[in-house]
Design an enzyme around this catalytic site. Structure first.
Site, mmCIF file in Angstrom:
data_model
loop_
_atom_site.group_PDB
_atom_site.id
_atom_site.type_symbol
_atom_site.label_atom_id
_atom_site.label_comp_id
_atom_site.label_asym_id
_atom_site.label_seq_id
_atom_site.Cartn_x
_atom_site.Cartn_y
_atom_site.Cartn_z
ATOM 1 C CG ASN A 133 -3.655 7.469 -0.200
ATOM 2 O OD1 ASN A 133 -4.054 7.600 0.951
ATOM 3 N ND2 ASN A 133 -4.396 6.934 -1.146
ATOM 4 C CG ASP A 134 -0.468 4.128 1.541
ATOM 5 O OD1 ASP A 134 -1.707 4.121 1.675
ATOM 6 O OD2 ASP A 134 0.124 3.491 0.657
ATOM 7 C CB VAL A 135 3.307 9.284 3.946
ATOM 8 C CG1 VAL A 135 4.203 8.216 3.350
ATOM 9 C CG2 VAL A 135 2.949 10.314 2.907
ATOM 10 C CB VAL A 136 -1.174 12.137 4.863
ATOM 11 C CG1 VAL A 136 0.055 12.954 4.532
ATOM 12 C CG2 VAL A 136 -1.898 11.754 3.586
ATOM 13 C CB ALA B 18 -0.516 0.443 1.887
#
Lengths: 109, 462
Positions: free
Chosen positions: B388-391, B429
């Site tokens: 999720n957060d990394v994209v 996050a």
């Protein structure tokens, strides 16, 4: 002041090691691919298990009739062993995954 | 006399294996051997300490020593062997805490021996304080990663409170050292204070930052071990401890760089503070589009190039093996398949590499972020599994977002984006992801393992 100086003088070899090891540590870790950060952290975790040497020394010097001392030393050695054995085994398990595979492993499985 | 010389040589060998081992762990090919070398050196140093000890050893002490080895060894071995790959990060934290507790215990026991002698008591207190902080901090980190503790409570002004606790802890330590205190109550007070500080220090830090915290506490324990080295004039403890302290610090900084954050902002918690603003400011709302397994299979089957983005969700669902099956099936049909690995995907840097390597995915298929980012433009389908957060494009577009500035996988450049998630819940996050509302994005809800298994079955029928 005098105290500090005599302490440094008394441990001069230790201070040499201290300074050199700081540089060795930096040098050894620099430019490691991020792939290996986790195993490396785990490996470093196992290595600071060397604190067990201190625990062993404490237990060896303990008074055999003082049960509080014996018990605390016993506990310290258990904790240190957990750190050492657990640390190295977990690291080994992580690194096992990086073993070399046969060259043409992609299309066939 | 000969015994002492022999022991010194053994310690020298131990120190060399630590340095060599750590160096070898920096390369994939030699990493495992490096670990074995270090373990060998450690065993040698332990045996040397016992059997080359000066003076007689009471039988009861021998018994306790080997009893402790057996208990600690068997438990450590079993836990390390049995734990799932997803739980590795918290396990490292747990073992780190054990080391810290060990250092603190040694100091407590050495206090009465050296009480009143400022030079050695200084090292005793250093080991006590650092070891205790490392222990309680690691336990909190363990609980957080293990999911036992999901809150990041932030009392108002906690930075000031924490700084005060730390100051008092250090102050008491200095007082004990300088004033030559012999009353055993004082080190106990300091022990309690240091334990409290460790808890307060880690408690407000969000789960996404836990890897950095563990790495930092790891170097703390190294320092605690090194102070023991000074105490006993023991060179192998000093070498090992300082080596880990210094290497761990560099590793911590490298991890922070991977997330484009400073160590300062991790420790003093800028994270999470901006998230309220981001949640309201982000381009949320809008609707998400669902996709069926069958459609998804067709899309992939007729693609030229598919890039898989694995995340923590894949690790939790243990979907790595079936993922490899999907990849092989697609490759057989002439689809080029690659994995895009974000440096901080999962709960630790390199977590995903370890996981995918476990299911025998070819090492060359795992692409690092810098290498894969230019390729997304020519990618037909990006399949995001439990990441999720990394994209999250907010990292590039929304300055109010707490992850603003973090390098991300630029998946939105691909022609189609399929996102597998269990639900619409926010990532680690704790912020919304506008990628899901992108017209090119389709959502494939469900447990990663179940979904990918169904995809494989569907593809086989084609």
């Amino acid at each position: 002041m005098q105290e500090t100086l005599s302490f440094i003088y008394g441990h001069i070899n230790m201070f040499y090691i201290l300074i050199l090891m700081i540089f060795v540590g930096v040098e050894v870790i620099n430019s490691v691919p991020s792939v290996l950060h986790t195993p490396l952290m785990s490996g470093a975790n196992a290595i600071h298990g060397v604190v067990i040497i201190g625990a062993i020394i404490v237990l060896l010097n303990a008074d055999p009739t003082n049960y509080v001392e014996l018990l605390l030393g016993f506990l310290a050695v258990i904790l240190g062993t957990l750190n050492v054995v657990g640390g190295f085994v977990v690291t080994d398990r992580m690194l096992e995954m990086f073993k070399k595979k046969p060259a043409k492993s992609n299309a066939k499985w | 006399m000969n015994q002492t010389i022999l022991l010194d040589i053994i310690y020298l060998i131990g120190s060399v294996t630590f340095i060599l081992g750590l160096k070898m762990m920096g390369k994939p090919d030699t990493a495992r051997r490096g670990n074995t070398y270090a373990a060998f050196g450690m065993t040698l140093a332990i045996l040397g300490t016992i059997f080359l000890h000066n003076g007689p050893i009471a039988p009861i002490i021998y018994g306790m020593l080997f009893g402790a080895f057996a208990i600690g060894g068997i438990i450590g071995w079993m836990v390390a062997k049995k734990v799932k790959m997803t739980a590795m990060p918290q396990l490292v934290s747990l073992f780190n805490g054990m080391g810290g507790a060990c250092a603190a215990l040694i100091s407590i026991m050495e206090f009465h021996v050296h009480a009143g002698d400022p030079k050695t008591i200084m090292m005793v207190m250093a080991g006590l304080i650092i070891g205790s902080i490392s222990f309680s901090g690691s336990m909190i980190a363990f609980a957080k990663l293990n999911g036992n503790l999901n809150k990041n409570p932030k009392i108002p002004g906690y930075n000031i409170i924490n700084a005060l606790i730390l100051l008092i802890t250090l102050g008491v330590g200095v007082y004990i050292t300088v004033a030559g205190v012999t009353d055993f109550m004082w080190p106990c007070i300091d022990l309690a204070l240091a334990l409290l500080y460790g808890i307060m220090f880690v408690l407000p830090i969000g789960g996404a930052d836990m890897p950095v915290v563990i790495s930092l506490l790891n170097s703390f324990t190294g320092l605690a071990a090194a102070s023991g080295g000074f105490l006993y004039h023991n060179k192998v403890m000093l070498t090992g401890g300082i080596l880990v302290g210094s290497a761990g610090t560099i590793l911590t900084i490298a991890m922070c760089k991977g997330m484009n954050r400073t160590l300062f902002s991790v420790v003093f918690g800028a994270f999470g503070e901006g998230s309220a603003a981001a949640a309201s400011g982000g381009a949320t709302g809008g609707s998400v589009k669902d996709i069926s397994i069958a459609d998804c299979a067709v899309l992939m089957n007729y693609s030229k190039k598919v890039v898989i983005v694995p995340g923590y969700g894949l690790a939790v669902a243990q979907a790595q093996h079936v993922m490899h099956e999907l990849e092989a099936l697609l490759e057989e049909r002439g689809v080029e398949v690659k994995y895009a690995i974000h440096p901080v995907a999962g709960r630790m840097p390199g977590h995903m590499n370890v996981l995918m390597a476990e299911s025998n995915v070819d090492y060359s298929k795992l692409c690092e972020m810098e290498d894969i980012n230019p390729e997304f433009e020519t990618t037909d389908v990006v399949f995001i599994v439990g990441a999720n957060d990394v994209v999250n494009p907010a990292a590039k577009t929304n300055p109010a977002s707490p992850i603003y500035g973090m390098p991300i996988l630029e998946v939105e450049k691909a022609k189609n984006i399929i996102v597998n998630k269990r639900s619409m819940a926010a990532g680690y996050a704790g912020i919304d992801n506008e990628l899901f509302y992108n017209p090119k994005t389709s959502m494939l809800f469900g447990d990663a393992k179940k979904v990918v298994t169904e995809l494989v079955a569907e593809l086989k029928t084609m």
